[in-house]
Design a protein around this motif. Structure first.
Motif, PDB file in Angstrom:
ATOM      1  N   THR A  16       0.830  -1.202   0.000  1.00 55.80           N
ATOM      2  CA  THR A  16       0.000   0.000   0.000  1.00 55.80           C
ATOM      3  C   THR A  16       0.868   1.258   0.000  1.00 55.80           C
ATOM      4  O   THR A  16       0.593   2.213  -0.750  1.00 55.80           O
ATOM      5  CB  THR A  16      -0.937   0.006   1.228  1.00 55.80           C
ATOM      6  N   ILE A  17       1.926   1.281   0.789  1.00 57.26           N
ATOM      7  CA  ILE A  17       2.820   2.439   0.832  1.00 57.26           C
ATOM      8  C   ILE A  17       3.483   2.655  -0.517  1.00 57.26           C
ATOM      9  O   ILE A  17       3.526   3.784  -1.031  1.00 57.26           O
ATOM     10  CB  ILE A  17       3.870   2.260   1.945  1.00 57.26           C
ATOM     11  N   VAL A  18       3.983   1.603  -1.128  1.00 57.95           N
ATOM     12  CA  VAL A  18       4.659   1.718  -2.429  1.00 57.95           C
ATOM     13  C   VAL A  18       3.683   2.193  -3.495  1.00 57.95           C
ATOM     14  O   VAL A  18       4.012   3.058  -4.317  1.00 57.95           O
ATOM     15  CB  VAL A  18       5.298   0.371  -2.824  1.00 57.95           C
ATOM     16  N   VAL A  20       0.871   3.963  -3.158  1.00 55.16           N
ATOM     17  CA  VAL A  20       0.429   5.344  -2.941  1.00 55.16           C
ATOM     18  C   VAL A  20       1.548   6.331  -3.275  1.00 55.16           C
ATOM     19  O   VAL A  20       1.284   7.428  -3.783  1.00 55.16           O
ATOM     20  CB  VAL A  20      -0.067   5.516  -1.494  1.00 55.16           C
ATOM     21  N   GLN A  21       2.806   5.975  -3.045  1.00 55.69           N
ATOM     22  CA  GLN A  21       3.914   6.875  -3.344  1.00 55.69           C
ATOM     23  C   GLN A  21       4.170   7.016  -4.839  1.00 55.69           C
ATOM     24  O   GLN A  21       4.798   7.974  -5.271  1.00 55.69           O
ATOM     25  CB  GLN A  21       5.195   6.394  -2.667  1.00 55.69           C
ATOM     26  N   ASN A  22       3.720   6.087  -5.641  1.00 55.09           N
ATOM     27  CA  ASN A  22       3.966   6.113  -7.082  1.00 55.09           C
ATOM     28  C   ASN A  22       2.667   6.392  -7.825  1.00 55.09           C
ATOM     29  O   ASN A  22       2.115   5.535  -8.497  1.00 55.09           O
ATOM     30  CB  ASN A  22       4.545   4.775  -7.538  1.00 55.09           C
ATOM     31  N   SER A  23       2.219   7.633  -7.745  1.00 58.68           N
ATOM     32  CA  SER A  23       0.931   7.959  -8.358  1.00 58.68           C
ATOM     33  C   SER A  23       1.049   8.829  -9.604  1.00 58.68           C
ATOM     34  O   SER A  23       0.035   9.206 -10.182  1.00 58.68           O
ATOM     35  CB  SER A  23       0.037   8.651  -7.325  1.00 58.68           C
ATOM     36  N   GLU A  24       2.272   9.170 -10.052  1.00 58.96           N
ATOM     37  CA  GLU A  24       2.405  10.022 -11.244  1.00 58.96           C
ATOM     38  C   GLU A  24       2.047   9.252 -12.515  1.00 58.96           C
ATOM     39  O   GLU A  24       2.034   8.033 -12.553  1.00 58.96           O
ATOM     40  CB  GLU A  24       3.815  10.604 -11.344  1.00 58.96           C
ATOM     41  N   SER A  38      -1.712   6.121 -14.684  1.00 54.56           N
ATOM     42  CA  SER A  38      -1.051   6.330 -13.404  1.00 54.56           C
ATOM     43  C   SER A  38      -0.305   5.055 -13.002  1.00 54.56           C
ATOM     44  O   SER A  38      -0.788   3.947 -13.219  1.00 54.56           O
ATOM     45  CB  SER A  38      -2.102   6.682 -12.357  1.00 54.56           C
ATOM     46  N   LYS A  39       0.878   5.226 -12.406  1.00 60.53           N
ATOM     47  CA  LYS A  39       1.610   4.062 -11.899  1.00 60.53           C
ATOM     48  C   LYS A  39       0.777   3.323 -10.863  1.00 60.53           C
ATOM     49  O   LYS A  39       0.852   2.110 -10.741  1.00 60.53           O
ATOM     50  CB  LYS A  39       2.923   4.503 -11.247  1.00 60.53           C
ATOM     51  N   LEU A  40      -0.020   4.060 -10.128  1.00 65.05           N
ATOM     52  CA  LEU A  40      -0.870   3.483  -9.097  1.00 65.05           C
ATOM     53  C   LEU A  40      -1.807   2.439  -9.680  1.00 65.05           C
ATOM     54  O   LEU A  40      -1.928   1.336  -9.162  1.00 65.05           O
ATOM     55  CB  LEU A  40      -1.670   4.589  -8.402  1.00 65.05           C
TER      56      LEU A  40
END
Length: 92
Positions: A16-18, A20-24, A38-40
């Motif tokens: 989940t942390i990974v 959320v941090q990669n949303s571009e 989006s990467k997400l």
């Protein structure tokens, strides 16, 4: 709690942390098509697919497969003495 439950919770939190941090937004190419996503979304889709495959592969198999251990068990019961005389001499 069992160790399996703790590991599942830790992996879920880290994932989940990974995610959320990669949303571009990035360009995503699949065969001949290119998408701007989006990467997400991509990471979430891969995680869901991996989870589904893990569940399918990890579940107990109820169908007897060709070459399963049960066939070998039957063979050993029918012919318990499979050593040749040469093998017995070598061992003894």
């Amino acid at each position: 709690m069992r160790i399996k439950t703790i590991i599942i919770i830790l992996v879920t939190v880290i994932l989940t942390i990974v995610i959320v941090q990669n949303s571009e937004q990035v360009n995503f190419s699949l065969l001949w098509a290119t998408f701007r996503l989006s990467k997400l979304i991509i990471m979430l889709a891969v995680a869901v697919i991996a989870f589904i495959l893990g569940v399918l592969v990890g579940r107990p198999n109820k169908v007897k497969r060709l070459g399963s251990e049960h066939e070998y068990d039957d063979h050993e019961k029918k012919n318990s003495n499979t050593l040749s005389d040469e093998d017995r001499d070598y061992i003894g």
